[in-house]
Structures are given as C-alpha cells and as structure tokens.
Design a protein around this motif. Structure first.
Motif, mmCIF file in Angstrom:
data_model
loop_
_atom_site.group_PDB
_atom_site.id
_atom_site.type_symbol
_atom_site.label_atom_id
_atom_site.label_comp_id
_atom_site.label_asym_id
_atom_site.label_seq_id
_atom_site.Cartn_x
_atom_site.Cartn_y
_atom_site.Cartn_z
ATOM 1 N N GLN A 1 0.461 -1.113 -0.208
ATOM 2 C CA GLN A 1 0.072 0.487 0.037
ATOM 3 C C GLN A 1 0.883 1.262 0.197
ATOM 4 N N TYR B 1 -1.917 1.834 -4.308
ATOM 5 C CA TYR B 1 -1.871 -0.005 -4.510
ATOM 6 C C TYR B 1 -0.837 -0.544 -5.289
ATOM 7 N N LEU C 1 2.047 -9.793 2.423
ATOM 8 C CA LEU C 1 1.803 -8.860 2.706
ATOM 9 C C LEU C 1 3.208 -7.598 3.442
ATOM 10 N N ALA D 1 -0.706 -3.913 3.784
ATOM 11 C CA ALA D 1 -1.378 -3.120 3.509
ATOM 12 C C ALA D 1 -2.983 -4.042 3.971
#
Length: 520
Positions: A60, A94, A162, A177
């Motif tokens: 993100q 993103y 992530l 994110a």
C-alpha cells in the motif's frame, strides 16, 4: 563564482552560482529492475523452502497527511518501499506483483469529479500504465475482485505477501496493506519484509546513477546538488547571520538549481555550542542562533559551523556534513579538532572494501581521533586502554555511518541474526555488516565536547585518569566537528560520491571566493 563580502552583520548578499545543474529524467525501467530483483529473490526463497511460487506481493502506497486536525495538507512523499518498487509519485495507490507470472499491477484511487477543479486533470488509467511501466492498472475499489480473478488456483484462497517488519533504526514496524475484503485472502506477514529489505541494501547501477551520476555523462544528481549547495553555504556564511539563513541558502540551491523539492531529512544547521547537539535543528531547536566572530566570544575561537544537510531527488537521497569556521579562518584549536576528524574520515575511506567489518571501521575512527587528542594533551595515557574503556564514545557517541538510498537511514542495517553491540558508542551503530560491493554507506566521524558525557566520564574512576581537565576546560563551549561523505563500496575498494572542500586550506580558499574545485 565570485566572492562574497565578509564582515559583521549586514544584509546577505548571496553569491549566485551559474546554472550548472540540470535535473534529469529518471527512467522508469529502474523500478522495473527493482521489481525483477525482488521477484528473483522471493522465488528463490520460496523454492528453497519447498513452497509454490504463486500469490501476490501487495504493498500500500502512502496517503496524504493533514496537519493535525486542520485541512492543511503536508507536502506528500511516497512510502519508501512502495517508491522502490513502483516509483509512483501520487498518493492513495496500491501495487501488486503476481509471483507466478511476474506481472505488475497498480491500483489507482478513483477520484471525485471536483478533483479536476481544485487539483487538476483526472488522469486515465492508461496514463499510469504507460508512465510507470506496469502491466495492468485498475482502481483501488477493484482490488479484491482483480486479485481473485488473476489467482490461478481458483479452489484456494489467493495468497498475499504483505510488508510487515521492524525498522532497526526507528524501532517502528512497516504497516501491511489493508483493504476491504481481506478476509477472502490467505495472508503471509513474515516472508516479504526481510527479502525486500535485503534487495535495498545493494544498489544497482541505475540507483547509483541517481545517487551520483552514470558513467561519464554530465548529469548531476543528489550528491552533486548537495555538494554544490554546501559550497554555496560556505561562500555566503558570514558573521552576524543566523543559522536559519544558512539553511535557507542550502534549501534554495537544491530546489532552484537541482529540482529537489524534498530534503532527505531535517537540516541540522548548528554553530558554536549548538554543534555538540547531535540532532540540533529538530524539535525545540529553531536554528536561530546568531553567528559570532572571535572578538565576541571569551575563548576567542569564533563559531564553528556544523552543517548536516542533504537533497533528495526522485526518492533517492544524500547525507553530507561540512564543518567550517564562520569567519573563514581556522584557529589553531579549531584546526586540531577538525584535522582529527578529517584524519578519521580519510583513514576509514582508505580502508573500506568488500569484506571489511563496519564495527572495525568505527573503532578505527575512534582510535584515530583519540590519538590526535592524546597528541595535543586533551586526553592522556595509553590509547589502547582508552579504547578498552570506551573513552572514544565520550567524544563520538554516535555510530560511524549508515546505509543510504531511498531513505537517509536505509533499512537492512541489522539482518536476521545480527545483534546490536552493547558497549557505549558501538551500541549506536546503525549496522554491523561486513561491507559488500554495491552498498552506499555514510562515513561520518565526529568529535564533540558534550558536558553530559564529559562530566560523568571525568568523574568515573575507570576513565578519569584519561582526561586533562585543564585542557578540556578550554573546549567546554567548542561544540563539535563532524565530516560526512556518502561512499559507494566497489569491487576493490570504494568511491567517495561527495565532492566538497575538506582540507582546512581548501575550505578557507572556497570561503574567500575561490572557485571549486580549486585550480592547481
């Protein structure tokens, strides 16, 4: 460049440099290469642990921040890991990488219609696809559906890698994110961070080109901009100015001539006793002290300036410190301290090469400074005994340097299994790695006279014998000296990427108006 009038006070008649800098266009294939580097490392790690090479890396990007509860929007700067992989300048994005296919995907925020009134054209998705050289672009509200559709094993939940891990400089964790519908995905929070961090430790030629320059092409980058800006500060510093005016000269130069809207970090513009405050210029330090000549100071040295400032260009930064006398001439005592630090700086750089321990480089800097102070009688006794008692940390409490790249303190200083030393001074090291080709690391020894450290050390029975209190009294309000260069480790040694006057005679010549580099 012409010379600047020097004297006591008066208006700032700043010397204007020629337009020697031309902000370059950074090719987006840099970020394509960074993504490929991550993919290779991640696939290798998954294969080594007998895991399938499927799923998505998902990061993100940064969000715009307002000042506390107001609607004042702070100047946006992209989250660093996201910048490393995608080079996206706008907030609210993103980014994903399909591990099985290698395809890169951006998800752009869906902007309201009135955005065009206040903030300009609403760009189509095709603009981001072309500009950032990714394979696919969707809107953020399509993220869940898109990743589910792209995942090949339809009978399983899609796997997301992530970003979550500790930054060993800040002790803060990277934030993974978040998006609506995450419960429909399998989440891995442990694999990505150490791999992506390790990717950032060694710089590619393209990254080095931004930090410095590529081959012999006359493009100027962050270090060149910063070096030139530091020289402008030296040229224009004069008695009667305030510290923030020196900061202003630097900020003007890197933006006006280098196109650098961001600094790498908050400027440290310290003079006199303030230069013993390691992070002066941050909280509760407004950089507003008046620069004084020797005739206004009881100990007749005049103020030393310690300028720690660096420009950032296309996310990549520099970190340079110059120390100089504000009246343009070194006194004998200033020369002693300055040359002690310069010798440490030079000894470290001449010793750097792949395989060398950074802890040993720190100790080399400490020992060099202690030897110089011992020669002048400021400290006394056996230097090896001083090293054993960690006396060097009294004069240089910070670590010798840190990794540099997209962040001023680039991550990766302590990989898994590396332990931070416990001893004074060494505990402040931001890395304990052995040097590797492709690392960019700062070399920043310093010598400071900090009462909060000197008084306890001079009263401690184990260390009191090493201090000549009579000599130290003369340096009580001296402040400190730091010399910092950005250095790239090469196959056979290293290359100093910083180009500032360093010898005392070079600094005096430049401050008197001589062109840099000095003519032979």
């Amino acid at each position: 460049m012409g010379s600047s009038a020097r004297g006591d006070g008066g208006d700032l008649a700043m010397v204007s440099p020629p337009f020697t800098l031309s902000p370059p266009v950074v090719p987006m294939d840099l970020y394509v290469s960074n993504r490929l580097k991550l993919l290779d490392s991640l696939r290798h790690q998954l294969a080594a642990s007998s895991r399938p090479s499927h799923g998505f890396v998902l990061l993100q990007g940064g969000e715009e921040q307002t000042r506390y509860c107001t609607d004042h929007i702070e100047l946006f700067r992209q989250e660093s890991y996201f910048a490393y992989l995608f080079g996206v300048r706008e907030p609210g994005f993103y980014g994903a990488i399909d591990i099985s296919t290698g395809k890169s995907i951006l998800f752009a925020p869906r902007l309201p219609a009135d955005y065009a009134v206040w903030l300009g054209e609403i760009k189509p998705l095709s603009y981001f696809k072309e500009s950032y050289m990714v394979d696919l672009v969707y809107y953020v509200d399509e993220l869940k559906e898109t990743l589910e559709n792209l995942f090949e094993e339809k009978e399983k939940k899609p796997l997301l890698f992530l970003l979550h891990g500790l930054n060993t400089d800040s002790n803060n964790y990277s934030k993974p994110a978040k998006f609506e519908g995450m419960e429909n995905f399998e989440i891995d929070l442990t694999t990505l961070h150490p791999i992506l961090t390790e990717c950032r430790v060694l710089k590619s030629e393209q990254e080095l080109a931004i930090i410095q320059y590529a081959n012999d092409v006359s493009l100027q980058y962050a270090n060149d901009v910063s070096s030139e800006a530091h020289i402008q500060v030296m040229r224009n510093a004069k008695v009667g100015m305030k510290e923030y005016q020196l900061e202003s000269i630097f900020l003007h130069h890197i933006y006006m001539y280098g196109g650098c809207r961001h600094c790498s970090y908050t400027c440290i513009c310290a003079t006199g006793h303030n230069s013993s405050v390691l992070h002066y210029g941050h909280a509760a330090a407004p950089n507003d002290k008046v620069l004084l000549p020797s005739q206004f100071i009881l100990w007749k040295m005049g103020d030393m300036a310690l300028m720690d400032m660096g420009a950032e260009y296309s996310f990549y930064g520099s970190d340079i410190t110059c120390s100089f006398p504000i009246n343009g001439k070194f006194t004998k005592d200033q020369t002693i301290i300055y040359n002690a630090v310069l010798q440490a700086h030079n000894n470290v750089i001449s010793s750097m090469r792949p395989g060398v321990s950074w802890v040993n480089m720190h100790k080399l800097a400490e020992k060099t400074i202690l030897e110089a102070l011992n020669k002048e009688g400021i400290v006394q006794g056996n230097v090896e005994e001083m090293m054993a008692e960690r006396v060097g940390a009294v004069f240089m409490p910070h670590g010798l340097g840190h990794l540099l790249g997209i962040d001023t303190h680039d991550p990766g200083g302590y990989a898994e299994g590396m332990e931070r030393p416990k001893e004074p001074g060494l505990s402040s090291l931001r890395t304990v790695r052995e040097l590797q080709e492709g690392m960019v690391i700062t070399v920043e020894p310093g010598c400071y006279f900090i009462e909060a450290l000197l008084i306890p050390a001079s009263e401690n029975p184990a260390t009191a014998k090493f201090f000549n209190l009579e000599k130290l009294e003369k340096f009580k309000k001296f402040g400190g000296v730091r010399i910092e260069s950005d250095v790239c480790v090469t196959a056979e040694g290293c290359r100093n990427m910083t180009n500032c006057p360093r010898e005392t005679w070079e600094i005096e010549a430049v401050m008197a108006g001589k062109p840099w580099p000095l003519k032979q």
